[in-house]
Design an enzyme around this catalytic site. Structure first.
Site, PDB file in Angstrom:
ATOM      1  N   ASP A   1      -0.903  -6.155  -0.122  1.00 39.16           N
ATOM      2  CA  ASP A   1      -1.286  -5.549   1.153  1.00 39.16           C
ATOM      3  C   ASP A   1      -2.788  -5.391   1.257  1.00 39.16           C
ATOM      4  O   ASP A   1      -3.442  -4.932   0.304  1.00 39.16           O
ATOM      5  CB  ASP A   1      -0.672  -4.141   1.259  1.00 39.16           C
ATOM      6  CG  ASP A   1       0.577  -4.121   2.105  1.00 39.16           C
ATOM      7  OD1 ASP A   1       0.768  -5.040   2.929  1.00 39.16           O
ATOM      8  OD2 ASP A   1       1.372  -3.184   1.941  1.00 39.16           O
TER       9      ASP A   1
ATOM     10  N   GLU B   1      -1.186  -5.760   8.735  1.00 39.64           N
ATOM     11  CA  GLU B   1      -0.383  -5.248   9.837  1.00 39.64           C
ATOM     12  C   GLU B   1      -1.034  -5.571  11.173  1.00 39.64           C
ATOM     13  O   GLU B   1      -2.252  -5.447  11.308  1.00 39.64           O
ATOM     14  CB  GLU B   1      -0.216  -3.723   9.694  1.00 39.64           C
ATOM     15  CG  GLU B   1       0.532  -3.330   8.433  1.00 39.64           C
ATOM     16  CD  GLU B   1       0.668  -1.817   8.252  1.00 39.64           C
ATOM     17  OE1 GLU B   1       0.337  -1.046   9.192  1.00 39.64           O
ATOM     18  OE2 GLU B   1       1.120  -1.400   7.166  1.00 39.64           O
TER      19      GLU B   1
ATOM     20  N   ASP C   1       0.839  -1.199   0.000  1.00 41.23           N
ATOM     21  CA  ASP C   1       0.000   0.000   0.000  1.00 41.23           C
ATOM     22  C   ASP C   1       0.880   1.257   0.000  1.00 41.23           C
ATOM     23  O   ASP C   1       0.372   2.383  -0.088  1.00 41.23           O
ATOM     24  CB  ASP C   1      -1.029  -0.007   1.147  1.00 41.23           C
ATOM     25  CG  ASP C   1      -0.408  -0.196   2.508  1.00 41.23           C
ATOM     26  OD1 ASP C   1       0.835  -0.292   2.598  1.00 41.23           O
ATOM     27  OD2 ASP C   1      -1.166  -0.248   3.502  1.00 41.23           O
ATOM     28  N   SER C   2       2.201   1.058   0.038  1.00 41.48           N
ATOM     29  CA  SER C   2       3.150   2.157  -0.208  1.00 41.48           C
ATOM     30  C   SER C   2       2.901   2.745  -1.595  1.00 41.48           C
ATOM     31  O   SER C   2       3.386   3.836  -1.903  1.00 41.48           O
ATOM     32  CB  SER C   2       4.593   1.662  -0.093  1.00 41.48           C
ATOM     33  OG  SER C   2       4.799   0.525  -0.908  1.00 41.48           O
TER      34      SER C   2
ATOM     35  N   LYS D   1      -1.130  -9.500   2.903  1.00 40.87           N
ATOM     36  CA  LYS D   1      -0.360  -9.079   4.082  1.00 40.87           C
ATOM     37  C   LYS D   1      -1.204  -8.118   4.904  1.00 40.87           C
ATOM     38  O   LYS D   1      -1.883  -7.265   4.344  1.00 40.87           O
ATOM     39  CB  LYS D   1       0.943  -8.394   3.644  1.00 40.87           C
ATOM     40  CG  LYS D   1       1.750  -7.811   4.812  1.00 40.87           C
ATOM     41  CD  LYS D   1       3.168  -7.479   4.425  1.00 40.87           C
ATOM     42  CE  LYS D   1       3.366  -6.142   3.757  1.00 40.87           C
ATOM     43  NZ  LYS D   1       2.930  -4.958   4.534  1.00 40.87           N
TER      44      LYS D   1
ATOM     45  N   GLU E   1       9.298  -4.566  10.362  1.00 35.16           N
ATOM     46  CA  GLU E   1       9.718  -3.238   9.861  1.00 35.16           C
ATOM     47  C   GLU E   1      10.173  -2.337  11.003  1.00 35.16           C
ATOM     48  O   GLU E   1       9.545  -2.302  12.073  1.00 35.16           O
ATOM     49  CB  GLU E   1       8.544  -2.573   9.109  1.00 35.16           C
ATOM     50  CG  GLU E   1       8.887  -1.170   8.619  1.00 35.16           C
ATOM     51  CD  GLU E   1       7.935  -0.597   7.588  1.00 35.16           C
ATOM     52  OE1 GLU E   1       6.963  -1.280   7.203  1.00 35.16           O
ATOM     53  OE2 GLU E   1       8.190   0.543   7.151  1.00 35.16           O
TER      54      GLU E   1
HETATM   55  O1  KIV Z   1       3.591  -1.140   1.627  1.00 38.61           O
HETATM   56  C1  KIV Z   1       4.763  -1.531   1.625  1.00 38.61           C
HETATM   57  O2  KIV Z   1       5.552  -1.280   0.687  1.00 38.61           O
HETATM   58  C2  KIV Z   1       5.219  -2.325   2.763  1.00 38.61           C
HETATM   59  C3  KIV Z   1       6.691  -2.503   2.914  1.00 38.61           C
HETATM   60  C4  KIV Z   1       7.285  -1.281   3.477  1.00 38.61           C
HETATM   61  C5  KIV Z   1       7.013  -3.715   3.706  1.00 38.61           C
HETATM   62  O3  KIV Z   1       4.432  -2.758   3.553  1.00 38.61           O
END
Ligand code: KIV
Length: 258
Positions: free
Chosen positions: A78, A109, A39-40, A107, A176
């Site tokens: 994510d 969190e 989600d970056s 993924k 992280e």
């Molecule tokens: O969203 C992302 O790119 C991430 C990484 C920083 C692990 O979760």
């Protein structure tokens, strides 16, 4: 050959990189073990200051693009902010990701507090990657990006979180922004592979955001990033050359016309 979990579990070191489109996913595919559709996305490509605005529709669209480009890497997507607040929501939204893309895993969190969610997804045939330590989706509520594991309480919480996430069925764990010695202890305490970002040298693997490691994001460079290319400078000088060629009449030339 498609990289499955059983392949990944045999590797001593794992490599993960983010990608958000088919073009770059294809470039990375044969070289890298795991591609993360993070989600970056909304920081790297929407220019936002955090990841919170990413939506499920966006993640699905970009995961489809990545899956079209990458045929061998293991693909993780994510789950964006607000899509797994309850375990029922998590299941419904993870099923959408599985049905509408070819992602291998999702993924999310969170530590012990997300164990029931991870278990529900796992029990329903969805592979889950955990993410503990500095969790970007908490950056607004915590008032910034804070390194974790700096004191005994934080260290014990991380160790408990890692165990809970593993016991719930997670297939991998992203760690992280955690002190190196703590990330090492976590890695030694679980059987699943750990993938570090800003977590030192002793995790099973490493992950970086591609636009950071290739120097396309130029505003600042976090301490944990190594730039393998000055992509921003290279692109800018190529575009400058194109502009010069157009203005001076050198482009298009004889060989570029019908
Ligand atoms: O969203 C992302 O790119 C991430 C990484 C920083 C692990 O979760």
């Amino acid at each position: 050959m498609k990289k499955t979990l059983s392949y990944l579990y045999k590797q001593e070191k794992l490599t993960m990189i983010t990608a958000y489109d088919a073009l770059f996913a294809k470039l990375f595919d044969d070289i890298i073990d795991i591609i993360l559709v993070g989600d970056s996305l909304n920081m790297s490509f929407l220019g936002e200051s955090d990841t919170l605005s990413a939506t499920l529709d966006q993640m699905i669209y970009h995961t489809r693009a990545v899956c079209n480009g990458a045929k061998s890497a293991y693909i993780v997507t994510d789950m964006p902010f607000g899509t797994y607040n309850t375990k029922e929501d998590a299941l419904k939204n993870a099923i959408r990701i599985y049905k509408e893309t070819k992602a291998d895993a999702v993924k999310l969190e969170g530590g012990a507090e997300k164990a029931e969610t991870i278990k529900l997804l796992t029990d329903n045939a969805i592979a889950v990657v955990g993410h503990i330590g500095l969790m970007p989706q908490f950056s607004r509520s915590e008032g910034g990006y804070k390194v974790k594991g700096k004191d005994e309480v934080s260290k014990q919480k991380l160790l408990e979180d890692a165990k809970a996430v593993e016991e719930a069925g997670a297939v991998m764990l992203v760690i992280e922004g955690v002190k190196e010695d703590v990330a090492r202890e976590i890695t030694n305490s679980v059987k699943i592979p750990t993938i570090g970002i800003g977590a030192g040298r002793y995790t099973t693997g490493q992950v970086l955001v591609w636009s950071d490691m290739l120097g396309f994001f130029e505003e600042f460079k976090p301490k944990f990033v190594r730039r393998y290319l000055e992509g921003g400078s290279i692109v800018k000088s190529a575009v400058r050359k194109y502009v010069d060629d157009v203005k001076s009449g050198k482009f298009p030339g004889e060989e570029e016309i019908y």
